[in-house]
Design a protein around this motif. Structure first.
Motif, PDB file in Angstrom:
ATOM      1  N   GLU A 213       0.831  -1.205   0.000  1.00  0.00           N
ATOM      2  CA  GLU A 213       0.000   0.000   0.000  1.00  0.00           C
ATOM      3  C   GLU A 213       0.864   1.253   0.000  1.00  0.00           C
ATOM      4  N   LYS A 229      -6.279  -0.753  -9.275  1.00  0.00           N
ATOM      5  CA  LYS A 229      -6.441  -1.052  -7.845  1.00  0.00           C
ATOM      6  C   LYS A 229      -7.808  -1.662  -7.522  1.00  0.00           C
ATOM      7  N   ASN A 230      -8.853  -1.261  -8.244  1.00  0.00           N
ATOM      8  CA  ASN A 230     -10.179  -1.841  -7.985  1.00  0.00           C
ATOM      9  C   ASN A 230     -10.226  -3.309  -8.371  1.00  0.00           C
ATOM     10  N   LYS A 232      -7.657  -5.293  -8.232  1.00  0.00           N
ATOM     11  CA  LYS A 232      -6.897  -5.964  -7.176  1.00  0.00           C
ATOM     12  C   LYS A 232      -7.761  -6.172  -5.943  1.00  0.00           C
ATOM     13  N   ALA A 233      -8.485  -5.131  -5.541  1.00  0.00           N
ATOM     14  CA  ALA A 233      -9.338  -5.230  -4.348  1.00  0.00           C
ATOM     15  C   ALA A 233     -10.417  -6.289  -4.546  1.00  0.00           C
ATOM     16  N   SER A 234     -11.008  -6.311  -5.737  1.00  0.00           N
ATOM     17  CA  SER A 234     -12.042  -7.303  -6.022  1.00  0.00           C
ATOM     18  C   SER A 234     -11.474  -8.721  -5.998  1.00  0.00           C
ATOM     19  N   LYS A 236      -8.793  -9.758  -4.297  1.00  0.00           N
ATOM     20  CA  LYS A 236      -8.474 -10.115  -2.913  1.00  0.00           C
ATOM     21  C   LYS A 236      -9.737 -10.507  -2.148  1.00  0.00           C
ATOM     22  N   ASN A 308     -19.357   0.560  -7.269  1.00  0.00           N
ATOM     23  CA  ASN A 308     -18.766  -0.768  -7.422  1.00  0.00           C
ATOM     24  C   ASN A 308     -19.743  -1.730  -8.099  1.00  0.00           C
TER      25      ASN A 308
END
Length: 320
Positions: A213, A229-230, A232-234, A236, A308
């Protein structure tokens, strides 16, 4: 074996003629003795100088040859400025290797010219006047995933931009080479399709998935891949129980869908998609087993109102 002679030449400046002339008869030293060459004074080079500068100037040129070094020295008085150039010869194997690369490239170009350009000269003459591609392609810069080679696009068929990890930044991110290409392709060329192509073993996605981060803010790679990044977040959130390699593969596909959503943040793209005059597609090339997946964003069924929101797709195809 030939032996290169050592040559000594003295020059002086003729203020009347504004030229450098040979002052003495040059001599050549060889293994068989010292030999004198009879020549007439001649112009070596021309120049423009003030007469006073000419009288104050002398130039000596001394050139020595040997098997590995070429040294050239020039001095100008009274300033005494001396410059020395010492260039090491490149190793023969390296030089030949470089020549071979471009020799091969030359043969490929000439083959293209003979077998494609000349065979379809009328088509290329039309392309010289204008272009009207049906596709805008956004692909990765990876050398293994050239879209023209994989999908057979011919000159004039696809307006293409390639970047690290085939990412599309959202409209609010500001100008980049990717959205500049999009603007030209959609508004000027009026393409009918935008195709975002991802691929297996993507180093850009791997960098995205592995970065901390808090990291090096001066890294160009980090500052670019953070666009995903979105994705990646999804990844994870839904694939945290998978191995890192499997997470990367999941993110490779998820980032394509996020890029499709980002395309709709551009007003002139969203308007054309809503009117049905522009379609946006995702594609995934797996070069491990040479397969290709293609899908089309379903604008009517996608949840685009929420930040989202999910994406709905149609016309899915799998080529193997």
């Amino acid at each position: 074996m030939a032996i290169l002679p050592s040559i000594s030449v003295s020059l002086d400046l003729d203020p009347q003629r504004h030229t450098a002339v040979l002052l003495r008869t040059p001599t050549i030293s060889t293994p068989f003795g010292l030999h004198r060459i009879s020549v007439k004074p001649q112009k070596i080079f021309g120049f423009k100088m003030d007469s006073r500068e000419i009288e104050q100037t002398r130039m000596r040129l001394s050139t020595n040859f040997n098997s590995s070094t070429l040294t050239t020295k020039a001095s100008r008085e009274p300033s005494g400025l001396t410059q020395e150039l010492d260039s090491k010869l490149q190793a023969v194997p390296e030089s030949e290797s470089g020549c071979d690369l471009f020799k091969d490239m030359k043969h490929r170009f000439l083959s293209f010219k003979k077998n494609k350009y000349m065979e379809h000269i009328e088509h290329y003459e039309k392309l010289a006047q204008s272009q009207a591609p049906k596709f805008m392609v956004i692909a990765c810069a990876d050398s293994r995933v050239c879209p023209s080679a994989i999908l057979g696009f011919q000159p004039g068929e696809a307006f293409t931009v390639r970047n690290v990890a085939n990412l599309v930044p959202p409209f609010e991110s500001g100008p980049s080479e990717t959205n500049a290409a999009l603007e030209f392709a959609v508004n000027s060329l009026e393409v009918e399709n935008v195709l975002v192509i991802g691929h297996s073993c993507c180093g850009g996605i791997r960098a995205l998935m592995s970065m901390e981060e808090e990291g090096d803010s001066s890294s160009f790679i980090r500052n670019w891949v953070v666009v995903g990044k979105n994705a990646k977040a999804s990844t994870k959130a839904v694939a945290s129980n998978l191995s890192f390699d499997q997470q990367c593969k999941h993110c490779e596909k998820e980032s394509i869908n996020r890029s499709l959503l980002n395309l709709l943040t551009y007003p002139w793209i969203e308007e054309r998609v809503r009117k049905g005059i522009l379609s946006i597609h995702g594609g995934y090339y797996d070069f491990v087993d040479c397969t290709f997946e293609k899908w089309t964003l379903d604008y009517e069924e996608s949840n685009l109102k929420e930040a989202n929101g999910g994406i709905s797709v149609k016309d899915q195809l799998f080529w193997c």
